[in-house]
Structure formats: C-alpha cells, structure tokens
Scaffold this motif. Sequence first.
Motif, PDB file in Angstrom:
ATOM      1  N   LYS A 162      -1.612   0.551  -1.894  1.00  0.00           N
ATOM      2  CA  LYS A 162      -3.118   0.351  -1.765  1.00  0.00           C
ATOM      3  C   LYS A 162      -3.664   1.356  -0.882  1.00  0.00           C
ATOM      4  O   LYS A 162      -2.904   1.532   0.297  1.00  0.00           O
ATOM      5  CB  LYS A 162      -3.451  -0.972  -1.305  1.00  0.00           C
ATOM      6  N   ALA A 163      -4.845   1.830  -0.881  1.00  0.00           N
ATOM      7  CA  ALA A 163      -5.542   2.965  -0.367  1.00  0.00           C
ATOM      8  C   ALA A 163      -6.608   1.936   0.552  1.00  0.00           C
ATOM      9  O   ALA A 163      -7.645   1.709   0.129  1.00  0.00           O
ATOM     10  CB  ALA A 163      -6.088   3.803  -0.783  1.00  0.00           C
ATOM     11  N   LEU A 164      -6.503   1.463   1.701  1.00  0.00           N
ATOM     12  CA  LEU A 164      -7.425   0.550   2.437  1.00  0.00           C
ATOM     13  C   LEU A 164      -8.150   1.593   3.564  1.00  0.00           C
ATOM     14  O   LEU A 164      -7.490   2.384   4.256  1.00  0.00           O
ATOM     15  CB  LEU A 164      -6.730  -0.562   3.090  1.00  0.00           C
ATOM     16  N   ASP A 165      -9.261   1.178   3.781  1.00  0.00           N
ATOM     17  CA  ASP A 165     -10.168   1.924   4.892  1.00  0.00           C
ATOM     18  C   ASP A 165     -10.318   0.861   5.916  1.00  0.00           C
ATOM     19  O   ASP A 165     -10.318  -0.239   5.848  1.00  0.00           O
ATOM     20  CB  ASP A 165     -11.484   2.240   4.147  1.00  0.00           C
ATOM     21  N   PRO A 166     -10.499   1.336   7.223  1.00  0.00           N
ATOM     22  CA  PRO A 166     -10.862   0.590   8.213  1.00  0.00           C
ATOM     23  C   PRO A 166     -11.883  -0.205   8.172  1.00  0.00           C
ATOM     24  O   PRO A 166     -13.007   0.079   7.443  1.00  0.00           O
ATOM     25  CB  PRO A 166     -11.091   1.770   9.603  1.00  0.00           C
ATOM     26  N   GLY A 167     -11.815  -1.681   8.515  1.00  0.00           N
ATOM     27  CA  GLY A 167     -12.838  -2.669   8.391  1.00  0.00           C
ATOM     28  C   GLY A 167     -12.459  -3.393   7.274  1.00  0.00           C
ATOM     29  O   GLY A 167     -13.355  -4.340   7.056  1.00  0.00           O
ATOM     30  N   GLN A 168     -11.808  -2.793   6.191  1.00  0.00           N
ATOM     31  CA  GLN A 168     -11.697  -3.714   5.053  1.00  0.00           C
ATOM     32  C   GLN A 168     -10.647  -4.992   5.322  1.00  0.00           C
ATOM     33  O   GLN A 168      -9.909  -4.660   5.817  1.00  0.00           O
ATOM     34  CB  GLN A 168     -11.064  -2.863   4.056  1.00  0.00           C
ATOM     35  N   ARG A 169     -11.133  -6.068   4.549  1.00  0.00           N
ATOM     36  CA  ARG A 169     -10.340  -7.324   4.789  1.00  0.00           C
ATOM     37  C   ARG A 169      -9.236  -7.336   3.546  1.00  0.00           C
ATOM     38  O   ARG A 169      -9.504  -6.901   2.698  1.00  0.00           O
ATOM     39  CB  ARG A 169     -11.253  -8.460   4.788  1.00  0.00           C
ATOM     40  N   THR A 170      -8.369  -7.834   3.967  1.00  0.00           N
ATOM     41  CA  THR A 170      -7.011  -8.150   3.098  1.00  0.00           C
ATOM     42  C   THR A 170      -6.212  -9.197   3.490  1.00  0.00           C
ATOM     43  O   THR A 170      -6.330  -9.535   4.590  1.00  0.00           O
ATOM     44  CB  THR A 170      -6.307  -6.807   2.911  1.00  0.00           C
ATOM     45  N   LYS A 171      -5.527  -9.614   2.603  1.00  0.00           N
ATOM     46  CA  LYS A 171      -4.498 -10.638   2.742  1.00  0.00           C
ATOM     47  C   LYS A 171      -2.944  -9.931   2.864  1.00  0.00           C
ATOM     48  O   LYS A 171      -2.602  -9.328   2.153  1.00  0.00           O
ATOM     49  CB  LYS A 171      -4.540 -11.906   1.629  1.00  0.00           C
ATOM     50  N   ALA A 172      -2.265 -10.837   3.734  1.00  0.00           N
ATOM     51  CA  ALA A 172      -1.102 -10.264   4.040  1.00  0.00           C
ATOM     52  C   ALA A 172      -0.265 -11.501   4.253  1.00  0.00           C
ATOM     53  O   ALA A 172      -0.275 -12.512   4.785  1.00  0.00           O
ATOM     54  CB  ALA A 172      -0.838  -9.204   5.258  1.00  0.00           C
ATOM     55  N   VAL A 173       1.431 -11.114   4.370  1.00  0.00           N
ATOM     56  CA  VAL A 173       2.216 -12.179   4.656  1.00  0.00           C
ATOM     57  C   VAL A 173       3.032 -11.821   5.672  1.00  0.00           C
ATOM     58  O   VAL A 173       3.491 -10.573   5.698  1.00  0.00           O
ATOM     59  CB  VAL A 173       3.276 -12.358   3.124  1.00  0.00           C
ATOM     60  N   VAL A 174       3.255 -12.758   6.610  1.00  0.00           N
ATOM     61  CA  VAL A 174       3.896 -12.329   7.687  1.00  0.00           C
ATOM     62  C   VAL A 174       5.579 -12.316   7.390  1.00  0.00           C
ATOM     63  O   VAL A 174       6.283 -13.120   6.770  1.00  0.00           O
ATOM     64  CB  VAL A 174       3.987 -13.217   8.859  1.00  0.00           C
ATOM     65  N   LEU A 175       6.209 -11.178   7.673  1.00  0.00           N
ATOM     66  CA  LEU A 175       7.547 -10.968   7.500  1.00  0.00           C
ATOM     67  C   LEU A 175       8.609 -11.114   8.714  1.00  0.00           C
ATOM     68  O   LEU A 175       9.606 -11.940   8.727  1.00  0.00           O
ATOM     69  CB  LEU A 175       7.827  -9.483   7.144  1.00  0.00           C
ATOM     70  N   HIS A 176       8.049 -10.953   9.934  1.00  0.00           N
ATOM     71  CA  HIS A 176       8.765 -11.138  10.986  1.00  0.00           C
ATOM     72  C   HIS A 176       7.926 -10.905  12.287  1.00  0.00           C
ATOM     73  O   HIS A 176       7.002 -10.020  12.400  1.00  0.00           O
ATOM     74  CB  HIS A 176       9.956  -9.939  11.292  1.00  0.00           C
ATOM     75  N   VAL A 177       8.097 -11.725  13.323  1.00  0.00           N
ATOM     76  CA  VAL A 177       7.402 -11.504  14.607  1.00  0.00           C
ATOM     77  C   VAL A 177       8.268 -11.272  15.861  1.00  0.00           C
ATOM     78  O   VAL A 177       9.362 -11.769  16.184  1.00  0.00           O
ATOM     79  CB  VAL A 177       6.847 -13.102  14.954  1.00  0.00           C
TER      80      VAL A 177
END
Length: 1868
Positions: A880-895
Amino acid sequence: MASQEDSFPRGGLKKKAHPEKAPQQPIEHDNLFDIPTEEGSRKRKRSQEQAAKNKRPKAEKKQPSKPETEQYGILSIEALSEGMRLLGCVKEVNNLELVVSLPNGLWGYVQASNICDAYTKKLNEQVDQEEPLEELAPLSKLFQPGMLVRCVVSSLNSASKKKSIRLSLNPKDVNAVLSPGALKPGMLLTGTVHSVEDHGYLVDIGVGGTKAFLPWQKDQEYIKQKSKGTKMHVGQYLNCLIKEVKGNGESVHLSTIQSEVSAAIATEKQNWTLDNLLPGLVVKAQVQKVTPHGLTLSFFNSFTGLVDFMHLDSKKTGHYFQTQMVRACILSVHPRTKSVRLTLHSSFLQAGRPITRLCHHLIGAVLNDVPVQGFFAKAGATFRLKDGSLAYARIMHLSQTEKSFKPENFKPGNMHKCRVIDFSPMDNLALLSLKTSIITAPFLRYHDLQPGQIVKGKVFALRSYGMIVKVTEQIKGLVPTLHLADVQIRHPEKKYHVKDEVKCRVLICDPENKKLLMTLKKTLVESSLPALTSYREAKPELQTHGFISSIKDFGCIVKFYNDVRGLVQRKELGAQPISAPEEAFYVGQVVKVTVLKSEPEQERMLLSFKLSNDKKMEGPAQSQKKATVQIGQLVDVKVKKKTEKGLEVSILPNNIHALLPATHLSDNVTNSQLLCYWLQEGDILHKVLCLSHSDGHIVLCRKPALISAVESGQDPKVFSEFQPGMLLTGFVKSVKAYGVFVQFPSGLTGLAPKSVLSDKFVTTVSDHFVEGQTVVAMVTNVDEEKERMLLSLRLSDVSQEDTAVSSLTLLSQCLEELQGVRSLMSSRDSVLTQTLAEMTPGLLVDLVVHDMASDGSLMFSNGSVPGLVVRASRYHQGGKALDPGQRTKAVVLHVDTLKSEVHVSLRQELVNRKAKQLKKDTEHRAVIEHLEKTFAVASLVETGQLVAFPVASHLNDTFRFDSEKLQVGQRVSLIIKSTKPSDIGLFLAVESSVKKRTPVLPSVAPEPVGEESEVMSKLLEKPTLPIGEVVTGTVKSVKATHVVVTLENGLIGCIHASQILDDVPLGTQPTAKLKVGKSVTARVIGQRTLLTHRSLPISHPSSSQTVSELSIRPSELEKDVSNDPSTQSSSPTEKLKQYPPGQTVICFMRKFNVIRKWLEVEITSDVRGRIPQLLTSLSFKVLKRPEKRFKIGQALSATVVGSESPKGFLTLSLVGPHKLEEGEVAMGRVVKVIPKEGLQVLFPFGKVGKVSIFHLSDSYLEAPLEGFHPEKMVRCCVLSNKDPVLTLSLRQSRTNPRMKSKIEDPEVNSIKDIKEGQRLRGYVEAIKKLGVYFRIGPTLVGRVKYRHVTKYFLSDRTLYQTYLPEGKLLSAKVLRVNRQQNLVYLSFLPKDTGEPDVFPESLGLPLRDQGKEMLSGQPKKKRKLEEGDHGDSKTKQKKQKQQESKTKLKEEEGSEPNVKPGEKSANKGKRKMPELEREQEKSNKKKKQNFPPEEDDSGVEVNYKEEKKKRLKQPKKEQPKPKEVPRLQLSSGFAWDVSLDMLTPAMPPQEESSDSEEEEASQATLKKKSKKDKELEKQQAEKELSRIEAALMDPSWQPETADDFDRLVLSSPNSSILWLQYMAFHLHATEIEKARAVAERALKSISFREEQEKLNVWVALMNLENMYGSKETLTKVFERAVQYCEPLKVFLQLANIYTKSEKYQAAEELYGRMLKRFRQEKTVWIKYGAFLLQRGQADASHRLLQRAFSCLPQKEHVDVISKFAQLEFHLGDAERAKAMFESTLSSYPKRTDVWSVYVDMVIKHGSQKEVRDIFERVVHLSLAPKRMKFFFKRYLDYEKQHGTAETVQAVKEKALSYVEARSTLTES
C-alpha cells in the motif's frame, strides 16, 4: 474368556434386548464416577416415545447441580481404598522412605521395604550383618524428585484426626493384575532391577511365572541420562517397554530407550481390561461429555474415564467439544468401582519423562488482591496469580471456619488475600489458603525456621526423652530433657503442663527430615549476645553463650546452635587452674565464652572461659549476618538499587547485602536484560539461589534451570561426586579463545575445549557462547588429584529428549517470562508503560500514518500516548502507498518493551484473519512475520492466525550459519502444540522439518470457510405436574422401597415406602400393600429427572424423563398445600440438617453392604442413611448374619447419630444413641490382641477402648486370650471414659447383669477391694530377688515371699522359672495389706489356699527344714534319676515317631486307613506322589537301621489296652522274604515337582568307554585266540554271570538302565512300585514321553484284580500330567481313570493333587462336582471341609457342614460332626470345635468313641484344667464296666504324666469308689 471380557468390560451380563430393538441398544449410563449415593439399582424402563423427548428448560433449571459436581469431584483420602492403583510423582527422597505426590493435592509415603523384594532382601542382609553393603544403593541413587511412579495404596493409617496414605512400588503389588498370558509386545510396564547379569539385567516386573530381561544395549541411553553414567543398582526403578514375548509370557525382553518408551501408547490390541488397567498408560480417547467441572472420555471403545478440572490442559480449557480426539494419561483405577481418572496435562503424555517443576517460588508468600478464576462447589476455587499461573484452594481453606464460609464471595473476579502453602507437582498448581490463622502464622514450614531464632509454642506432650512443643499445626519440635531449664530438673511435669505457652530458641532445624530441636534454657533464650550458627561467624574475640555438651580430662566441649561446637582447653577453664573439670562444671551448664581461634574448613574452634571486658562486637555481628546464607540455599530478596553489574538486593528477612547479576535473572539472555530494566527498587523476588559467598560478597542467581537442578539434587557438592557421563546444568563463567569455563551451582568449574563446543565447526568461541549463558554440559574426563574436569557442550552429547519437546519447553519458559515482564509493567504508573503492557501480538489497532523512516518503514502516531513508537516494515506495508495523516488498521506482531517499540503489519491476510479452532499436533504451512533471537512469529497461510515457534532447540543451540538463518517472508511447516493462544496472544508450535522451508512467499488469499449449518432437533416435552396437585394412576410395578405408578396423562410417578402409611408398623413392608394394576389417588410432592434407557453420552445426552414424586398417605391427601412451605424444594445438605442427633426416624432397609459392613437404608426418597453393623443389634446371632435378620424393604426404627453432609448420608443406630458413657453396653470389634495384657477394641466412628485380662470373664482362665482374635465382635461395658482410650469390661456380670451369673473371681480394681484372709486368683507377673510378684487386678500387684511360695526347699532357683512362668494362673491368700504404701502380701502355700503345692511331689524335693540340713551336709545334687526319666521319655518319643511314620506310609499306599472311633487322627488326607516317594525313601532308610519291616495296623484302636499290646508286639514281627516285591515302598523315587530344567540326563555306564578302548577291543578280536585264552574268557564270563545273578538276588540292588527295569517288571508285572520307579528313571533323564509310555504299559500289564496297584499308576500319571502336561491332557487322563477305577478315589486323588500344587481354583471346582455326584459319601464332605479350613475359609466350612446334614443320612451325622470338630481343632477355631463336641455329646452321651476323640483333642490343644474337667465328666457316666475301666486307665496315665502325687491318688480313689459302688449295686 477374552471375548467375554471385551463384551462386558465392567463385569456382569446384561439382559438381551428385543430382536427388533437390537440396533438401538444403548450403552448403559456410566456411573463409574458416581458417589455411593448414586449407586441405586432403579431400572429405567420407559416407552420409546417418552425416551425420545427432552425435558423442559424449567425442569433443567430446577434440577440441582449436585450429581455433576460430585461426579466430577476431586479425589480425597476417603475415596481411596487399599489396592487402588495411582500415578504419583516422587516429591522427596529420604533415607528410608519416599514422599510421593498424588493427584488432587494428596500425598503418600513409600517405605524402603516396599520398593521390591530384591531390595528388601538386601536391606535384611544389611541389618543381619550390622554393616553397610556395598551393593545396596541408597534410595537417593534409585529415585530422583520429579520421577513418575506407579504405586498401590497398601494401607490407610489413621493417626489422630489425620490419615496417612501408605503406598507400595513393589512390582508384585502394582502388576499383580497381570498374568503371563496377558503380556503383549508394546506394553509399557514398570519394574525394578532384580539382579545384574553378564549380558544385562533381570528385571522384576511382578508377574508370577515370567522372567524379564533387559540387555546391555537397551540400557545404555538410560545409564547415560538417568543413572549419570554409572551402572544400575538393585532396586532401580524403570519404565520398560516389552519388545518381545516368548513362551506364552514365560520370558520377555525389555527396552528402556527413552524415545521408544515416550512414544508408547496403550492400544486395544494389547487386550487391556478394567481389571488390569494400569496408571501411567497413555491412551487415545474421545470426549463424550463436556461440563464446567471436567470431561468424560471414552477409550478402547467401551471404557469410560473422567478428567476433573485440575487435569484439563490449561491452554485448552473452554475449547473442548464432544467427539474431540485427545491423548490422555491414566491417573488412577479404583479396584472396586473400576472408575478411571485421567489427565490431559502434556507433562504426562510422554512416559518416563520426569516432572521438572516440583516447587513454587512463592511458597510461604502472602499475596494481596488475588482474583478468583472459578468456583467449584464442594471442591474449592481457582485463583489467577500475578504471574498468570493458576492456583487452587480447597474448600476447607476458603474460610477460617465452616460457618464463616460464603460461596457468594467467590464469584469470578472477586479479590482475596491468601498465602501459598504448598505446590502439587501432579496438578501443576500452587495450593493456597485463605484461613486467617495460616496467613498470619509467622512460620509455615520448617524452612522458615533458622538456628538461633526465638519462637513461641505450646506444650504438646511430655515424654521420658524430653518435651514436644507445638509451634504451629504443621511444625512440632523437641526440647530434650537437658534443655528444659538452666539446671536439670527431675520432675518436668510439675513445671510444665500440656497447652502451656513457652518461649524457645531453635538449636537445630533440619527441613529435609523435618526435625527441630529447641532449648528452654532461660539464659540462652534471653541472651543478647549474637547466636553462633556457623564456624565462619566465629571471629576471634567474639563473646557468646553456649552450653557444655561433654566434659573430658583435657577440657570441656561447648555446643552452640546448628551443631556448632568448640573446645575449651583445661588452661582456659578459669583464671585459677582447675584439676578436675567434672567437679567444677556439669553437662548442660550454660556458659559465656570467648572465641580464641576458628578453622571453618576443619570445623574446629578453640574457646575460653576467661572473659575480657565486654565489648560491642559490631564487626563480627555484621559478618555473622552476612554468613547466614549458605551456598545452594534458596532465599527471597528485595531490590535495593540497579548497577552496571546487575541488581543490588537485600536477602530477607535479615537484610543481608548481596548482588544479583543481570545475566543471572533468566536462562534467556534477552529476557535477562528486560527483567533488569523493568525491576525497580522495592520489588521482591522469590526463590533466588545463593551461588557463591566469599569475603562477605554474596552472588545470587535466578536461572530456572539451575534452581531446578539444585532442587532435584542434580548438583554434585564435592569434586569426588563428579563422574564421566554425567549431564549437569551450569552457566558460562568465562569465554576464552581455547574454550569455555562452565561453573555449576556448587561453585566448581570445568573446561569445555573448543573442539567439543558444538557439532559445527567453531571459528570464534564468542560467536557461540556469551558469559552468563545457561548451558548443559556432559562430564567427559575427571582428574581428582588436580581437581580438574573436561566437559562437552555438543548437542549430540547433551540432548536428553526429542528436540521438539526441549524447544517447546524453552519457548514456553521464554513467553512466561515475557508475561511476567508485562505484569511488572502493568503495576507502573507511566501511561506509556501500561499501554505497552496491554498491547499483545494479534491485537487489531487503528493507527494514523505519521512519517516514513529512512529504511522504508512506516511510523505511526498515537497522540494519546506520547513516546510510543509504532512501526511497520516495508514488507508489512502490504504494497500500500499511504500518505501522512491517513488512517488504517494494523495487527500487532511484537512489542519491544526495552525500546518501547510496537511492530505492526498492514497485510490484509493478517488484518482479515479467520478465527479457527486449531487441533493439536496438526501440520500447517506458515509465513514468518517477525524474528527475535529465541523465537519467531509466523502467520498460518490458511487462516492468518499468529503462531510463535522456537528458533533454538536447546540451551546450547546458539549458533547458525547464514544459510540456516530464518528470514521474514520465508515459508515454513509448523506443528501446532497448543489449541488456545497463550497469555501474550500467540499459538505455540514447533517446526516440523528444516527441509520444508521455502524462501518464496506468494500472497495467498485465505480460503473462505463455509458456515456450518446447525441442525437442532427439538422434541416436544410432556408437561410436568405442579407440586400439590392430586392425581390418579395405576400401579405399574412394586419394588421393595418404592412403587412405580402410571398416571392418567401418560406420565410416570413414584411412591416411596415412606409415603404410603402415616403410621408404619415396624418390621413390615409398606409397598407390599399395593398390588400391580391397583388404582391409587396420590398427591404430587416433588419432581425428579432420570436418564432413560436411550441415553447415550454423545448421541443422546438429553434422553431423560421427569418423574413425579407421589404420596398416598392419608394425612398428605387431606392437608391444604396452598400455604404449605414443605412443598418448596431444599438442598440435600439442608434436608440432612432436619434430622438432629438423637431423633428417632422410620427407615426402610435397602441392602446390606458386605464390604463396608453397614446397612443401607432410605428415610425418604432423597434422604438415605447408613447403619454400621455394630449398631444394628446387641445380639451376636443378629450381628453375624444381619442380612437374614433384616429384609429388603422392611421398616425399621432408628436413632440419628450424626450426618455426613459431604456424602449426603445420615448415620443411624438401631440400639439407641451411641454415646459410650460410663455403664453403657455396646458392641465392638477386636482390633488387636495384646499378649499378657488384654484386648484393644474399636467402636464405630473410631473410638478405641482397652480390656484388661481381668475383665474378660467372671472366671479367670489359664489362657485368657485364647478365644480372641482380630475382627471378633464382643459385647463391652464402658467402665470409664475419662481418658481418650476407654476402659472396658467383658464380664457377663457387667454386660448382662440380668443373667445373675456366678462370679467366681470378683473384680479387684484397687486395694480397697481386698481384705486380709481373702482368697484370690491371679497371674504370675515376675520372679525377682524379693519374691514372686503376683498380679491380682488391672492395676494391683502383690508380692509373695519365697517362704510363702512352696513348702519345699529349692536350691535351684531355675525351677521357679519352669513351674511359675509368667502368666500362670494361681490361687493366693491375702496375708497382710498395707494401705498406706499400697502393698499386698500373699501366700501360695497349700495350707492357705487349699490347693496343691505349686511344685509337684514327683520332683522329690525336700521339705524346707530338711532342705536346710541337706544344704549344710551335701552341697551338690545328683540327678541320675531325672536323666533316666529323660532317657525313657526319649525312647518313647522315638517309638511314637516310628509308629506315626508307619501309619503315614500306610495312608499313602492308597488304601484308606480304618479310622475307628476314638483314635488320635493324625491323618490329613492322601498326599501326592512326590511326598509319598520321599516318605517311602525315608522309611526304607529307617528299615536298615533295625526298624521292623512292614506292618499291617491301619490306625490307633479305641481300646487303650489293645494299643499297648500292639506296641509290645511290633518288634517281634518277622521280616518279609526278599522274593516278595514290595507294594508302594519306593527306595529311590523322584520328585514330581521337579522342573524340566533341573533334570539331568542319566547315562548308562556301558556307554562310557572311550574311542581308544573300542579300537583295542576291535584289534583283539581280529587276532587268533589260543585255547588257553578261550578258557580264561569262559571263566570270566561265568564269574560275570554269577556276579550279575548275585546282584539280582541282593534286595538292596537298584536298577540302573532301562533293560534292568524291563527285567524287573517282567518278573513282577503287578508291582506298581516298580512301574513308578521306571517312570521316575525316564523323568530324571528329561524323557517325558517315555515316562508316559511306561505308565500306559503298566496299565495294560497290571492284572485287573489289582485295583489298588492300577490306581497307584493312574495317580502317578495324573501327577505327571499336572506337572509337565497341559490342562487338556490332565483332563483326558482323569476321565480315563474314572472309567477304569473307583470314581470316588480318583476324584479325591485329583483334588489332593490340585491342592498340593496350589491350584486352589481348580480344586474348588472339582469339589463342587464331587458334592453333586457323591453327595451321599461323607468322605467328600470331610475332605472339602478340611480343604476350606486349610485355606482359612472358616465361614464357608461352617456352611458346608449345614449342607452335609441335609444330604447325608441321619446315622452319619455324628461321625461327620466329630470329623469336622477334629478339623476345627487342627486348622480352625478350637472354641468352636469344643462347642461342636459338647453339642454332640449332649445328644449322644453314651457315644464313647466321641468321648475318646474329644479327650484326645483336648489333651493335644487344651489346658490341664479343661482335660481334667472332661475326665471328671466321663468317669461319672453310667457306662459298661469295660468302657469305664478304659477311661479310668486313661485318666490315671494322664495324671501320672502331667499331675502330682495328690491328683494320681485322687483318681485311684475315684476308681475304687466306682468299683465299690458297682459291687454294692450287684449285691443288692
């Protein structure tokens, strides 16, 4: 039989179903786990329509949860029984016993004598030799903590209120259920090493008749891993796999290879049954039923087992479903109910693997705000600790008292304060307690006590060796007599009393052996000087208090705490010289000393009593504090501050300074850094190991692997304990270019050279290992002189188990530590820290794009949490090509909690992942999403779910080449190991194979998962009747305790026996008033739900039916139920509370439980009771057969004694309230017979009492305890109940005062009960210098001076021991009573007692005055007369033995001896052939020693005179002629019980010529012989012929070849003895078939007239087939013998053969056939009675006698009774035998034959008093003069042998008076 077992595995045959319904025949509802309240026998017969319909939801809500919670309840001690098999885990290994952890938090103990027979034998040898045996290994070498063992409950001992479980590991007990034929290849058994052989080990597996062998090559791996490189010892416990079975189980070959044992699974092919199922077996099972309290599993198709909530896999809890396949391990099998319990814990699913976690680091810790996880009624509650692990508290530990317990306080989420009190390895649960007393207790375990510590306690008991002080409920200590005060006190009971509070100081505390020694010396307790507890604390000039332990010539030895001692030399005893230290000091004296010199290594110390000025020794005090921690000790620490090296901590509770390096916080290097970063000042760490201690610097370690090694004892303390081949856990101390130095917990180090660091080529050592890293090393070389050793770190050398298992263990430990870090973070105040703690892998988050980093990764912002860094790498942007300020969903892989970074992924297959239930051990393809040093995060290709799998397979697996390293995006093949995500949100898996890795990662869209359509079949329910409604119905069936009624609307109702009549007449059956088909009107009083016959656990779980409880009592039908509260339902516990103790209730007999010995009754339909057998009646007749007195359904009036609420039963009594108050008469059971003291009697509910021998009867007996034995029921009167042990009496005047029986010996309970001049009887107590001590009461002993003992003078005091043995009953006269001093003086003299003198006149002793004169004139006595008497007696004994041996010989010849009435029967039936031949051989040898040859008497005649004449005539018999062939008198026979491997082939002497002799003989025949040579040969041939003829004529000649036997049997074909010798000849040559052929020849050759000779051969052939043949061959021979011989004799002989060869089951079956076929033959009944008595089945013998009366004619009854009475004398109860004779003689007083036998039996088995009583009765009978003369003669001879001159004269006078009376009568 096998097919029958498979069809009916739980025993019992079911009724055949109707042919039309055969396909629908269900499995019966499994009630294996029901408690006894549920074991009703109600038949659930329902119509097909009713069975198919479900119950209403309302009915389900009304149904209480009691059956389910109790069904899935946990094990308790009450649920155990002797013989129950369990799987346990070794918790502790002591010197002479093992402590074993059992399921559900139970504990058991195994004594060293219960390991195996071979080990017990070695122990006995060591005891006999009184010195240690080298080959006897201690238990610590045979067992290690954590080892899983199969055990059997051997006993349940009650000690006060607690019960202890005694276990046995003996294979003979564990595998007793197995037979040789049941052994199959692939079976997993446990055994112990029996002996070490040349090529392996003989293993004891406890199966009789089976030899198990373990070859060398099969045990090498075990030796390497478990036995630390040394050979196994006798008694070594093994998990063995059967590899090969030979000879129908006679021999098996075993294997202990770990991989094979771990993979072993029990299968149906191995033919396991519920009778021989063993714990520890791993099975494949299917889930039948899922409940919140556990699971029901089915395995082997027809077996059912239960899994309680403790043994569910914690990672799968809540995800089980019906029909799911799981692997389970059997935990226990109940021997009676056959209920099976299983576990699903993964640690049990690989046999032979030890449990690694044996202790919990929080034991003793008090925890606040612990949340409730779940509550289980009547079991307990589970809690979730802060580290995420589960803990459990039993119901008894949830509140301080039962009354204060409130279930509503334990809802999930409620917080409680608790304390960790223990850890159960079998359940992997910490055990908690919420009791206030336990939480506030200063000490919980012996580990909490330290030497020198001051404690408070209460006096528990005073003993001769000291005082026992109770510190807590679990801790008791001993204060030795020396330490009760500063000075020694003689009467401590005057100063200390039980329950007094005392203040003590700990001297020695040994937590391992649970030993605690304390002192009460005031000076030591209140001393302000430092307590000296180790030699290192003893610094010069230190002043302290101690006590003198011993005084020597060279000085005094002073002892301190922890067994530290020092020497005060004579010159240091004082300022002035002391010449005699023992006069100036005393042992136990408290002294103040000054330390002069201390040598800690040698444990020596010099002290001085010369004290300098008192100085405050601050320096030594500080060093003393530092030294209180020992190397290897586990402590709790508190973090003080962080440094570059790690954490500076203080050891609690003394706040000793120590260092915990950062590398020692975890086995994982990365986690060590995390823990060091997040731990803060004030945090407390539990269970930290003291690693080293030098110069006051203490270094600690928190590595779990090292702590586990120390706890399990796998850490050698000294260099000499290291052996090559050992596998040890340590850590890298330093890394050098040439290798790695590894340090172990004991502080010793070894070098691992560069060449053995890895299986891979090592270029740079630092690339493989770093300092502080945990490793496992194998010892390869040991140099004891230089104390150096070489190690190997290669994986091929140190890997102990499958790489998948070890890698999964490392991963689980790593993730648990990460979860612990999250717990620490969640407790911090920072918002960033708490946010990081809450974010777990797999979490879906909404993010806003912030910026793109230089490496191409996207950075996201989260305005609410400043400082949080969220990053998505280029790979995880998903194109994906995402621009600053754009909202999206993500999955946590590691902390990354160290860098405060969160790694996320935007890939759609992860964001839109599908939730799918994963099955364990299934293989899936996955894509690597994130990599850490120790683990990788991957996503499943099919679903997108996140999985964690380990990168390293072992602690030593730390290096990988570039080609071996994993990469993000790479595809791997994983095997799922957890079906539920872990606490950090990831499933656990392991990599299946490296070869399945693929570098390309194509984007694969997840396949759509179709929704499964749910099919719900809801059947209409019939309405239930409201409570209180009046209904009409028809009686369908009538049972003993209830009646089934069909109501008008088609519903089913049930009327209990208690709901039929208002006033129930006692003894009647109320249900008998109702007949089938009768119409009744009843009122509904309740509802009950029952499972129908269509119920199946899986397919038809809801096939149940609601039954209405009805009542037809007139009062119930008339009352108004609108406002009646009784119709409201109540719980079973509340219903039991409605019956207080003392209330009288009407109950109905249900059944008599023979095993538990109680009556089971029903009060109402849902209230049941138990009546112990001893509370059913005061009549012995009723108690012996209660099932005859009480009929099923009978109404009884009982008194409530108590209730057992957990079990739902009332305890009742039919003899009134059971309070055991003074004067109360009650029934008890003898539990112990104490010689010379009395009886110990047990009452119901555990109350114990004692009966003195003076309270057994109103008339004292010579042998007062003769008729008593354990388990005998007795009627007792309570004399006193002041003490815990009751004082009882069995006197009839006490137990039944209405009888007003004659009291021959009055009670003497104190000195007040006697007066001077009174005559008393008592028992001799002892013979001392001052006289004879004579016991005349339970607590009163009098003295008889020697001058009052006898009128004779005795110079030999040993005669007192002979004629006045301890326990002899005598009469005495009270001469004087001193009531002030409690002294009683008695006399035995005839003038005082009126009885004969205690010494018989036959001894020829002089009177007292004459004796003194003889003593002055003749110092020595001659005893020629006595020696002559002894010689005569010996001659008589020899003659008697000869007579008995000949009588036995005649019996064994097959002809029944003519046993005439009145003879002394020594016959015990015919004996089998081997004993016959041995006896014959002995008799032949005796014949050569001047014995008379052959006799014809067949028994002992009644006539006494004729007996004497026969004995005189015996030596005059002539010897038989040599020509006559003897019958059945073997001179050299064979033993029929000789096994084939013991027989050696017999070689004829003719064949023993060598080859050279044969060549010489052949050459001699070729030469031409001269005339002279021919004549010489002729003469030699004639000489040889005459020699052979002479040999044949010699009666002592024995045949040596088959030809010799052929000649003999041709000359005497009718002699069975020759044929038997011929058979024996072949058997000794191991030629079984030839022996059979000889027997067949004999049967054809012996004449048909010689029946006895033929019978002898048949018996020999049956013996042969019994020993060497099969069951079929024996049966064929027996059937042929019955056709050709008298059947009864053949049957008797075969029964005898079975008995002698211990085939008791076959013998019983044969006797059953004989009783049907020969019921008119009294011999059969007598033989069977003898057989039963020999087996100890006295009750069966008594029943057999009653059967014999109904089958035999009336004329035979007296003889049969006489024979059975004789058998009772020999083998059974002598008192019963006497009663049988008395009963017979009362009916037939003139049967002199019975009188004669009775006299013989009493002479042999009874006392002199009984013999004289019988003779007195006989001589007063009105019999014929000839018979009277016979009895008088017997009486006179008896008195001459056993009596005195007075008694002999008395008999003569009685005989004379009889003759005079007879002559007077004749004259008149």
